[in-house]
Each structure stands twice: as structure tokens, then as C-alpha cells.
Design a protein around this motif. Structure first.
Motif, PDB file in Angstrom:
ATOM      1  N   ASP A   1     -53.299  16.080   4.628  1.00 51.52           N
ATOM      2  CA  ASP A   1     -53.856  15.199   5.654  1.00 51.52           C
ATOM      3  C   ASP A   1     -54.205  13.840   5.047  1.00 51.52           C
ATOM      4  O   ASP A   1     -53.872  12.787   5.600  1.00 51.52           O
ATOM      5  N   PHE A   2     -54.846  13.874   3.872  1.00 46.37           N
ATOM      6  CA  PHE A   2     -55.191  12.639   3.175  1.00 46.37           C
ATOM      7  C   PHE A   2     -53.937  11.867   2.768  1.00 46.37           C
ATOM      8  O   PHE A   2     -53.865  10.639   2.894  1.00 46.37           O
ATOM      9  N   MET A   3     -52.929  12.609   2.270  1.00 48.64           N
ATOM     10  CA  MET A   3     -51.719  11.952   1.774  1.00 48.64           C
ATOM     11  C   MET A   3     -50.964  11.224   2.881  1.00 48.64           C
ATOM     12  O   MET A   3     -50.227  10.282   2.619  1.00 48.64           O
ATOM     13  N   MET A   4     -51.137  11.661   4.130  1.00 53.86           N
ATOM     14  CA  MET A   4     -50.481  10.957   5.231  1.00 53.86           C
ATOM     15  C   MET A   4     -51.030   9.530   5.378  1.00 53.86           C
ATOM     16  O   MET A   4     -50.303   8.625   5.787  1.00 53.86           O
ATOM     17  N   LEU A   5     -52.301   9.337   5.026  1.00 45.43           N
ATOM     18  CA  LEU A   5     -52.878   7.998   5.081  1.00 45.43           C
ATOM     19  C   LEU A   5     -52.606   7.238   3.790  1.00 45.43           C
ATOM     20  O   LEU A   5     -52.401   6.023   3.806  1.00 45.43           O
ATOM     21  N   ASP A   6     -52.591   7.979   2.673  1.00 44.71           N
ATOM     22  CA  ASP A   6     -52.352   7.341   1.373  1.00 44.71           C
ATOM     23  C   ASP A   6     -50.900   6.902   1.230  1.00 44.71           C
ATOM     24  O   ASP A   6     -50.616   5.916   0.566  1.00 44.71           O
TER      25      ASP A   6
ATOM     26  N   PHE B   1     -55.522  12.402  10.033  1.00 45.23           N
ATOM     27  CA  PHE B   1     -54.248  11.956  10.589  1.00 45.23           C
ATOM     28  C   PHE B   1     -53.703  12.951  11.612  1.00 45.23           C
ATOM     29  O   PHE B   1     -53.313  12.567  12.710  1.00 45.23           O
ATOM     30  N   PHE B   2     -53.693  14.224  11.262  1.00 39.96           N
ATOM     31  CA  PHE B   2     -53.063  15.222  12.122  1.00 39.96           C
ATOM     32  C   PHE B   2     -53.913  15.534  13.355  1.00 39.96           C
ATOM     33  O   PHE B   2     -55.146  15.443  13.319  1.00 39.96           O
TER      34      PHE B   2
ATOM     35  N   PRO C   1     -48.258   6.278   3.932  1.00 44.51           N
ATOM     36  CA  PRO C   1     -47.880   6.261   5.354  1.00 44.51           C
ATOM     37  C   PRO C   1     -46.391   6.413   5.606  1.00 44.51           C
ATOM     38  O   PRO C   1     -45.993   6.785   6.715  1.00 44.51           O
ATOM     39  N   GLU C   2     -45.571   6.156   4.600  1.00 42.68           N
ATOM     40  CA  GLU C   2     -44.123   6.337   4.788  1.00 42.68           C
ATOM     41  C   GLU C   2     -43.774   7.799   5.036  1.00 42.68           C
ATOM     42  O   GLU C   2     -42.678   8.115   5.512  1.00 42.68           O
ATOM     43  N   ASN C   3     -44.698   8.727   4.730  1.00 39.27           N
ATOM     44  CA  ASN C   3     -44.458  10.157   4.973  1.00 39.27           C
ATOM     45  C   ASN C   3     -44.884  10.598   6.375  1.00 39.27           C
ATOM     46  O   ASN C   3     -44.602  11.724   6.777  1.00 39.27           O
ATOM     47  N   GLN C   4     -45.584   9.743   7.097  1.00 38.25           N
ATOM     48  CA  GLN C   4     -46.151  10.155   8.386  1.00 38.25           C
ATOM     49  C   GLN C   4     -45.082  10.587   9.385  1.00 38.25           C
ATOM     50  O   GLN C   4     -45.161  11.675   9.967  1.00 38.25           O
ATOM     51  N   THR C   5     -44.085   9.741   9.587  1.00 38.09           N
ATOM     52  CA  THR C   5     -43.052  10.049  10.589  1.00 38.09           C
ATOM     53  C   THR C   5     -42.225  11.274  10.195  1.00 38.09           C
ATOM     54  O   THR C   5     -42.015  12.173  11.028  1.00 38.09           O
TER      55      THR C   5
ATOM     56  N   THR D   1     -50.842  24.001  12.058  1.00 40.98           N
ATOM     57  CA  THR D   1     -49.470  24.284  11.622  1.00 40.98           C
ATOM     58  C   THR D   1     -49.338  24.030  10.124  1.00 40.98           C
ATOM     59  O   THR D   1     -48.746  24.838   9.391  1.00 40.98           O
ATOM     60  N   VAL D   2     -49.909  22.915   9.665  1.00 40.90           N
ATOM     61  CA  VAL D   2     -49.874  22.604   8.228  1.00 40.90           C
ATOM     62  C   VAL D   2     -50.574  23.710   7.439  1.00 40.90           C
ATOM     63  O   VAL D   2     -50.073  24.163   6.401  1.00 40.90           O
TER      64      VAL D   2
END
Length: 201
Positions: free
Chosen positions: A89-94, A53-54, A96-100, A61-62
Motif C-alpha cells: 500500500d505504501f509502495m503505491m504512493l512511493d 492508496f487501495f 506511483p508508476e506501479n499504481q495503474t 485482495t492484496v
């Protein structure tokens, strides 16, 4: 209590509540291993990880930020060694509400560092990075204009703690030994005396 111990206590409290709500049908270690990330990702996968994702800059940075949240200590490695950047990185796809919020928070962090130190976060010195985090890590002390950073850092810190203490390194750091046989010899005489049951045996 240092920051790492405080994070562990808060994380274990959250995990404990989760296990209580699920009726303790699954032991913590097995529960952690059930997470899709740790269940399917090997150490080799972590070593050759390509971000899902990143961007490369965001992932770096992460990585640096996660290591500031959970640095190595005398007992275990840091967040990076536990695979936390890859977990996030995985959790951003799992989730998606956390992406933004997370991507926006990383951008906010860079902009603030540019304003204060004339560098993006990963290009700042360790002291500058810590100075930046001191402004957003303590919600009750943060200036009102730092609120977006406080909100981002709270969410990011939760992700780091969740990833670390559900990883193999984190489980070992807790000292969890799994279900162990215990040779109980019955109630002690002292306890029986206290309960007034000494003559019932």
C-alpha cells in the motif's frame, strides 16, 4: 525446492546484486532498515493501518493474494504477519508508476474469477484461488490470453518478496545474524600443506 524457498533465493539474489553494486557499504540488515517504510512504521502502526492508496476491497485482495504467495511455514509467519500488505500500500504512493499496473491487475483478477467461478477473487474458495494462480504464476505454461495476468502476478510477486524479506520477520527467516566477531586462529595445517607453505610458519 518449494515456492517459498524459490522466492527467497530469487529475492536474495536481487538483494545481493544491489549490495554488490553499492560496494557493500551497508550490511543487508541495516540496508533493509534504511527503507523508509520499515524505518518509520511500528508494529502498532501496522495493527491500526488505514489504507493509503487501495480501496478496502483492493486491500483485502492484496492481503489474501500476498498470503498465497508467502504462506506461513514452520519457521516464520506469512506475508500478512510481516506487514507486506501495508508495505505494498505504501509502495503505491512511493512508486506511483506501479499504481495503474497493480490496480489494473487486481481488477483483471476479479474479472477472470467472475468469468470462471462467478465470484470475485476474495470470495472464491481457496482451491479456486489456487486454480486461478496456477494459470498466471508460470509464464512459460500460461495460455496467451492470460498474459495480462502473468505480467501483473510477476510484478505483484516481486513486491511481496521485496516486502517480506526486508521486514523484521523476513530478515529473521533468512537467518541473517549481522556482523559477528570471529576468533580466527590462522590457516589450518591442512591448508598450509596443500599450498606448500607448511615450512613458512
Amino acid at each position: 525446492m518449494d515456492r517459498r524457498e524459490l522466492l527467497k533465493t530469487l529475492s536474495l539474489g536481487t538483494l545481493g546484486a544491489t549490495f554488490a553494486l553499492t560496494g557493500c557499504t551497508t550490511a543487508p540488515k541495516e540496508k533493509a532498515e534504511e527503507h523508509p517504510f520499515w524505518k518509520h512504521v511500528t508494529e502498532e502502526d501496522l495493527e491500526h493501518w488505514e489504507t493509503q492508496f487501495f480501496t478496502d476491497h483492493e486491500f483485502e485482495t492484496v492481503r489474501q493474494l500476498a498470503n498465497l504467495v508467502i504462506p506461513a511455514d514452520e519457521r516464520s509467519g506469512n506475508a500478512e504477519e510481516a506487514g507486506v500488505p501495508e508495505f505494498i500500500d505504501f509502495m503505491m504512493l512511493d512508486q506511483p508508476e506501479n499504481q495503474t499496473p497493480i490496480r489494473g491487475g487486481l481488477k483483471w483478477l476479479d474479472l477472470q474469477c467472475q468469468k470462471q467461478f462467478n465470484n470475485r477473487f476474495i470470495e472464491c474458495s481457496k482451491n479456486e484461488q489456487k486454480e486461478m494462480l496456477d494459470q498466471i504464476a508460470y509464464p512459460d505454461e500460461a495460455e496467451p490470453e492470460m498474459k495480462p495476468g502473468v505480467n501483473f502476478f510477476n510484478q505483484f510477486r516481486d513486491l511481496v518478496a521485496s516486502g517480506f524479506w526486508s521486514s523484521k520477520i523476513g530478515i529473521e527467516d533468512i537467518g541473517y545474524m549481522g556482523n559477528q566477531a570471529f576468533g580466527w586462529q590462522g590457516c589450518s595445517e591442512e591448508a598450509l600443506d596443500k599450498l606448500g607453505l607448511e615450512d613458512k610458519i
